[in-house]
Design a protein around this motif. Structure first.
Motif, PDB file in Angstrom:
ATOM      1  N   SER A 151       0.824  -1.208   0.000  1.00 52.82           N
ATOM      2  CA  SER A 151       0.000   0.000   0.000  1.00 52.82           C
ATOM      3  C   SER A 151       0.864   1.267   0.000  1.00 52.82           C
ATOM      4  O   SER A 151       1.962   1.296   0.577  1.00 52.82           O
ATOM      5  N   VAL A 152       0.341   2.309  -0.654  1.00 51.08           N
ATOM      6  CA  VAL A 152       1.045   3.595  -0.662  1.00 51.08           C
ATOM      7  C   VAL A 152       1.011   4.223   0.721  1.00 51.08           C
ATOM      8  O   VAL A 152       1.988   4.841   1.173  1.00 51.08           O
ATOM      9  N   ASP A 153      -0.119   4.066   1.408  1.00 50.07           N
ATOM     10  CA  ASP A 153      -0.286   4.623   2.755  1.00 50.07           C
ATOM     11  C   ASP A 153       0.140   3.601   3.796  1.00 50.07           C
ATOM     12  O   ASP A 153      -0.573   2.615   4.038  1.00 50.07           O
ATOM     13  N   ASN A 158       7.020  -0.214   1.269  1.00 51.47           N
ATOM     14  CA  ASN A 158       7.459   1.155   0.988  1.00 51.47           C
ATOM     15  C   ASN A 158       8.264   1.737   2.145  1.00 51.47           C
ATOM     16  O   ASN A 158       9.288   2.401   1.942  1.00 51.47           O
ATOM     17  N   PRO A 170       6.731   7.042  -1.367  1.00 52.42           N
ATOM     18  CA  PRO A 170       6.019   5.773  -1.594  1.00 52.42           C
ATOM     19  C   PRO A 170       5.673   5.561  -3.065  1.00 52.42           C
ATOM     20  O   PRO A 170       5.361   6.498  -3.795  1.00 52.42           O
ATOM     21  N   VAL A 171       5.748   4.298  -3.482  1.00 49.96           N
ATOM     22  CA  VAL A 171       5.428   3.903  -4.855  1.00 49.96           C
ATOM     23  C   VAL A 171       4.112   3.142  -4.846  1.00 49.96           C
ATOM     24  O   VAL A 171       3.889   2.263  -4.003  1.00 49.96           O
ATOM     25  N   ASN A 172       3.234   3.473  -5.780  1.00 51.31           N
ATOM     26  CA  ASN A 172       1.959   2.760  -5.909  1.00 51.31           C
ATOM     27  C   ASN A 172       2.201   1.515  -6.767  1.00 51.31           C
ATOM     28  O   ASN A 172       1.951   1.497  -7.970  1.00 51.31           O
ATOM     29  N   TRP A 173       2.685   0.449  -6.128  1.00 51.16           N
ATOM     30  CA  TRP A 173       3.126  -0.744  -6.834  1.00 51.16           C
ATOM     31  C   TRP A 173       2.007  -1.404  -7.617  1.00 51.16           C
ATOM     32  O   TRP A 173       2.219  -1.849  -8.750  1.00 51.16           O
ATOM     33  N   SER A 175      -0.633  -0.198  -8.936  1.00 56.83           N
ATOM     34  CA  SER A 175      -1.261   0.592 -10.000  1.00 56.83           C
ATOM     35  C   SER A 175      -0.259   0.920 -11.106  1.00 56.83           C
ATOM     36  O   SER A 175      -0.561   1.702 -11.992  1.00 56.83           O
ATOM     37  N   THR A 176       0.915   0.307 -11.013  1.00 58.42           N
ATOM     38  CA  THR A 176       1.953   0.504 -12.031  1.00 58.42           C
ATOM     39  C   THR A 176       2.126  -0.801 -12.788  1.00 58.42           C
ATOM     40  O   THR A 176       2.526  -1.817 -12.197  1.00 58.42           O
ATOM     41  N   ASN A 266      -9.490  -2.660 -11.537  1.00 52.67           N
ATOM     42  CA  ASN A 266      -8.314  -1.824 -11.758  1.00 52.67           C
ATOM     43  C   ASN A 266      -7.961  -1.839 -13.248  1.00 52.67           C
ATOM     44  O   ASN A 266      -7.209  -2.682 -13.741  1.00 52.67           O
TER      45      ASN A 266
END
Length: 324
Positions: A151-153, A158, A170-173, A175-176, A266
């Motif tokens: 999670s980004v949060d 991260n 942080p990386v939005n893993w 969603s990439t 997604n």
């Protein structure tokens, strides 16, 4: 000549007759009763549903049924092959399957070899239990764990990378798209590696210990024993599982992909996550294109059978173990 006739008569007498086979079945009536539920399950869930294959050659109408629906031949197969989604779906399916085969197939073998070398009984049992545990959790639980970790949060992954200074934000893993295949294959290997090692550990346990004693007397170390004794001894099991994996090369996954992409919602990941099974679910089932979905599923099954037969034939030609 007389000797050959006597041998032929003995062979003929030894061949079981229909009466002898019936008597053998009657003599094993308790075992045959135990087999009946399994046979009924296979017939009910594997052979009876084959009637539905007819849908792939029809414009199936739920209200008119199989017999009265319009026959269209190979129309749905042609639509799938010439659709704009065909290349993307096949590319994702084959790429994910090959990655899972490349990393997921040898992982249980390596784990079994390492566990076999452990001398501490309690530590060995602990490692086995920890490695087996993920297999008994559903993909809903495993995916929730992976999503939470990435999670980004406040995602632990991260935070860990930021503490090491590898990343600065942080990386939005999830969603990439470029990270999705790695996440999918890693989580799949982690979930199934422990349970897959059970078969190989059982095969290793059946190796004659005198082979190891003789090799030790000849000065062979543990690594040489693994290479020269353990791996060759379990090669037949490895070949059989490899054949089965090749036959299922188009089974890139369904539960794992569906859960990691939030039931396919997604759309950012769809270009790299849409495989045959998820495509059938999304376009065929949710889109109520039942004939089209059946045609795509039959297309996948036909290729899987061909690959299974070819892999088995190749194994036989190489003088290795085979399924038949």
């Amino acid at each position: 000549m007389h000797t050959e006739l006597l041998a032929a008569k003995k062979t003929k007498k030894r061949s079981p007759s229909k009466k002898g086979i019936l008597q053998a079945y009657i003599g094993q009536w308790d075992l045959q009763l135990m087999v009946i539920p399994g046979v009924l399950l296979v017939v009910l869930f594997s052979y009876v549903p084959m009637w539905g294959v007819l849908m792939s050659f029809q414009n199936y109408n739920l209200f008119t049924g199989f017999l009265d629906s319009q026959w269209v031949g190979m129309k749905h197969f042609d639509m799938f092959v010439h659709s704009s989604d065909f290349y993307r779906v096949m590319r994702n399916t084959l790429s994910i399957s090959l990655l899972k085969l490349m990393f997921g197939f040898p992982a249980p073998i390596v784990l079994a070899l390492l566990l076999n070398e452990l001398k501490g009984f309690r530590f060995k049992r602990f490692v086995q239990t920890v490695s087996y545990l993920p297999h008994f959790m559903s993909w809903v639980i495993v995916s929730s764990f992976v999503i939470s970790m990435l999670s980004v949060d406040n995602g632990s992954f991260n935070i860990f990378l930021m503490k090491l200074g590898i990343i600065h934000e942080p990386v939005n893993w999830l969603s990439t798209s470029q990270y999705f295949w790695g996440i999918l294959v890693s989580s799949s290997v982690w979930k199934d590696v422990g349970f897959g090692a059970i078969v190989y550990l059982a095969a290793i346990a059946g190796i004659d210990p005198h082979l190891y004693e003789a090799s030790a007397m000849d000065g062979a170390g543990r690594l040489r024993q693994i290479v020269s004794i353990t791996i060759p001894s379990i090669t037949p099991i490895i070949i059989i599982f490899l054949i089965l994996n090749i036959g299922g090369i188009l089974n890139a996954g369904f539960d794992d992909i569906l859960n990691l992409t939030n039931n396919g919602a997604n759309t950012l990941l769809r270009p790299v996550s849409d495989v045959i099974d998820t495509y059938v679910y999304r376009v065929g089932i949710l889109g109520q294109r039942y004939s089209y979905a059946t045609a795509v599923g039959l297309f996948k099954s036909a290729i899987s059978v061909v690959l299974l037969v070819l892999a088995n034939l190749l194994a036989r030609r190489m003088g290795r173990s085979s399924l038949w």
